[in-house]
Scaffold this active site. Structure first.
Site, PDB file in Angstrom:
ATOM      1  N   SER A 104     -28.291 -39.491  10.033  1.00 33.13           N
ATOM      2  CA  SER A 104     -27.698 -38.670   8.984  1.00 33.13           C
ATOM      3  C   SER A 104     -28.683 -38.609   7.835  1.00 33.13           C
ATOM      4  O   SER A 104     -29.555 -39.479   7.690  1.00 33.13           O
ATOM      5  CB  SER A 104     -26.378 -39.300   8.508  1.00 33.13           C
ATOM      6  N   TYR A 153     -21.398 -46.934   6.086  1.00 30.76           N
ATOM      7  CA  TYR A 153     -21.808 -45.760   6.862  1.00 30.76           C
ATOM      8  C   TYR A 153     -23.285 -45.452   6.648  1.00 30.76           C
ATOM      9  O   TYR A 153     -24.055 -45.306   7.605  1.00 30.76           O
ATOM     10  CB  TYR A 153     -20.962 -44.544   6.489  1.00 30.76           C
TER      11      TYR A 153
END
Length: 262
Positions: free
Chosen positions: A143, A156
């Site tokens: 990401s 995350y």
């Protein structure tokens, strides 16, 4: 990377980027192994792909990769089906939004298992066979959150930083072997990610899963270790390296600040 009559395993294939990757891989001639928790969604996608591409082989393996030992079960199912994997796409992942001190420890453990442990496990189980054959590929989905710490998404972002570092290291280890290793770093994408966090944020500039999937497959034909999807995402990811650490953290915190509950 040549994909005609090769077998690609895609995790998290029941929706979003994984579903679109499966479609585009089938368009490029690949047979598929689809892995996700929702068997009904996988069967729907299987029927859709076979209707569009009657010559493809599509195997469905329902599995919850947030559970320990799920990677072994997936590989056991592959062996039972006689399906060696030429391309592994570790796409399955989950996010969270909120202060770490307020997170459910069990939910945090599931996130780490899915985003890190199962990804490493599947890679470790399938990469040796590719190296022995002298061909294949691994795409691990990280990401743009991997490039900096992100308050309110601490675990995350850290999990995706792990994926980025791990995969780039594998790229270095596998150079010259015939195995292509790639980290895919999407930014905000129109998927169930935001719904699952229960928060609304990063509402502007989201890409579509189709755009992200195209970035990944185009990058497979290149040699770079990492592909960031979208020009704005590439610029912001590169720009973070020039900010002082404290400013970087404040900037990323503001960028993902929730506007309201979903």
């Amino acid at each position: 990377m040549e994909l005609i009559n090769k077998t690609a395993l895609v995790t998290g294939a029941s929706g979003g980027i994984g579903e679109e990757l499966a479609r585009q891989l089938a368009e490029r001639g690949a047979h598929l192994v689809l892995v996700a928790r929702r068997a009904d969604a996988l069967e729907r996608l299987r029927r859709e792909i076979l209707a569009a591409h009657p010559g493809r082989e599509v195997t469905v393996i329902p599995a919850d990769l947030a559970e320990a030992d799920a990677g072994r079960e997936v590989v056991d199912a592959l062996r039972a089906a006689g399906r060696p994997v030429d391309l592994l796409v570790n796409n399955a992942g989950i996010g969270s939004h909120g202060a770490f001190a307020e997170q459910d420890p069990a939910a945090v453990a599931r996130l780490i298992q899915l985003n890190i442990t199962s990804l490493v496990d599947l890679t470790g189980r399938l990469l040796p066979g590719m190296l022995e054959r002298g061909c294949g590929g691994v795409v691990n989905v990280a990401s743009t959150a991997a490039f900096q710490p992100v308050p309110s998404m601490a675990v995350y972002a850290a999990s995706k930083a792990f994926v980025l570092s791990f995969t780039e290291a594998l790229w270095g280890e596998t150079r010259g072997t015939g195995v292509r290793v790639l980290t895919l770093c999407p930014g905000a994408t129109e998927t169930a990610f935001f719904t699952n966090t229960g928060k609304e944020f990063l509402t502007r500039g989201r890409q579509t899963p189709a755009e992200v999937a195209r970035t990944a497959l185009n990058a497979l034909d290149g040699h770079a270790p990492t592909a960031v999807s979208g020009l704005a995402n590439r610029l912001s990811s590169a720009g973070y390296r020039f900010l002082p650490r404290a400013a970087m953290i404040r900037f990323s915190q503001d960028a993902v600040r929730a506007t309201h509950a979903a």
